[in-house]
Design a protein around this motif. Structure first.
Motif, PDB file in Angstrom:
ATOM      1  N   UNK A   1     -35.586  27.922  -0.277  1.00  0.00           N
ATOM      2  CA  UNK A   1     -34.174  27.600  -0.458  1.00  0.00           C
ATOM      3  C   UNK A   1     -34.026  26.581  -1.580  1.00  0.00           C
ATOM      4  N   UNK A   2     -33.233  26.926  -2.572  1.00  0.00           N
ATOM      5  CA  UNK A   2     -33.037  26.055  -3.735  1.00  0.00           C
ATOM      6  C   UNK A   2     -31.897  25.074  -3.475  1.00  0.00           C
TER       7      UNK A   2
ATOM      8  N   UNK B   1     -20.673  27.431  -0.465  1.00  0.00           N
ATOM      9  CA  UNK B   1     -21.215  26.474   0.522  1.00  0.00           C
ATOM     10  C   UNK B   1     -22.470  26.985   1.228  1.00  0.00           C
ATOM     11  N   UNK B   2     -23.185  27.895   0.603  1.00  0.00           N
ATOM     12  CA  UNK B   2     -24.453  28.395   1.138  1.00  0.00           C
ATOM     13  C   UNK B   2     -25.519  28.222   0.046  1.00  0.00           C
ATOM     14  N   UNK B   3     -26.652  27.652   0.422  1.00  0.00           N
ATOM     15  CA  UNK B   3     -27.710  27.435  -0.551  1.00  0.00           C
ATOM     16  C   UNK B   3     -28.465  28.736  -0.796  1.00  0.00           C
ATOM     17  N   UNK B   4     -28.768  28.999  -2.068  1.00  0.00           N
ATOM     18  CA  UNK B   4     -29.410  30.251  -2.468  1.00  0.00           C
ATOM     19  C   UNK B   4     -30.921  30.154  -2.386  1.00  0.00           C
TER      20      UNK B   4
ATOM     21  N   UNK C   1     -31.321  33.112  -6.639  1.00  0.00           N
ATOM     22  CA  UNK C   1     -31.130  32.273  -7.820  1.00  0.00           C
ATOM     23  C   UNK C   1     -31.565  33.007  -9.089  1.00  0.00           C
ATOM     24  N   UNK C   2     -32.597  33.839  -8.985  1.00  0.00           N
ATOM     25  CA  UNK C   2     -33.016  34.655 -10.140  1.00  0.00           C
ATOM     26  C   UNK C   2     -31.875  35.570 -10.559  1.00  0.00           C
ATOM     27  N   UNK C   3     -31.223  36.207  -9.588  1.00  0.00           N
ATOM     28  CA  UNK C   3     -30.088  37.081  -9.909  1.00  0.00           C
ATOM     29  C   UNK C   3     -28.936  36.288 -10.518  1.00  0.00           C
TER      30      UNK C   3
END
Length: 166
Positions: free
Chosen positions: A58-59, A65-68, A73-75
């Protein structure tokens, strides 16, 4: 006459035995050469495990309001999106967060240098059209093991390559 036949038969058996020994020796040498040769393009369980676990990490990039995860995150980086802040405003670019996140994970996971077994590493993320991210550290040698991953659910093919150099 029977002694000559027995001698001839014994000679034929010895020649047959010698041929079998030679064939078995060649097969053993063949397998030894291939098993002892250093195949530089072999897949590594360590590299594969690192790559799979890093994609689920998780980044610090939030979207609605949701962590990617790193995979999401690559997308986001490919689509040139930004990360949202808690107050709803736009924050850092997704590519900057992706670079910082993966660089931190690589530095914490792999000690590289002449004094360590791993001499270097290279992580590349690219699509059909462009390189999205490229991270390298240490020396690139001729002996390496690696892993690759093609990300699912993308409009374009996004591929991740990770190599450890020994």
């Amino acid at each position: 006459m029977s002694i000559i036949k027995q001698n001839k038969r014994a000679q034929e058996e010895i020649v047959g035995f010698a041929v079998i020994v030679i064939i078995v020796s060649i097969i053993i040498i063949f397998f030894l050469v291939f098993s002892l040769s250093d195949n530089p393009e072999t897949e590594s369980y360590e590299a594969e495990s690192f790559l799979q676990s890093s994609l689920h990490y998780t980044s610090s990039c939030a979207d609605n309001s949701e962590y990617l995860s790193v995979q999401d995150l690559v997308f986001s980086c490919y689509m040139e999106e930004t990360c949202g802040n808690d107050d709803g405003s736009d924050g850092e670019e997704a590519c900057v967060v992706l670079n910082e996140t993966l660089k931190g994970m690589l530095e914490e996971s792999w000690q590289v240098g002449e004094d360590f077994p791993v001499k270097g590493y290279k992580l590349e993320i690219f699509s059909e059209e462009e390189t999205i991210l490229s991270l390298r550290e240490g020396n690139v040698t001729g002996s390496y093991k690696g892993a690759q991953q093609i990300l699912p659910e993308s409009r374009t093919s996004i591929k991740i390559l990770f190599n450890l150099y020994y």
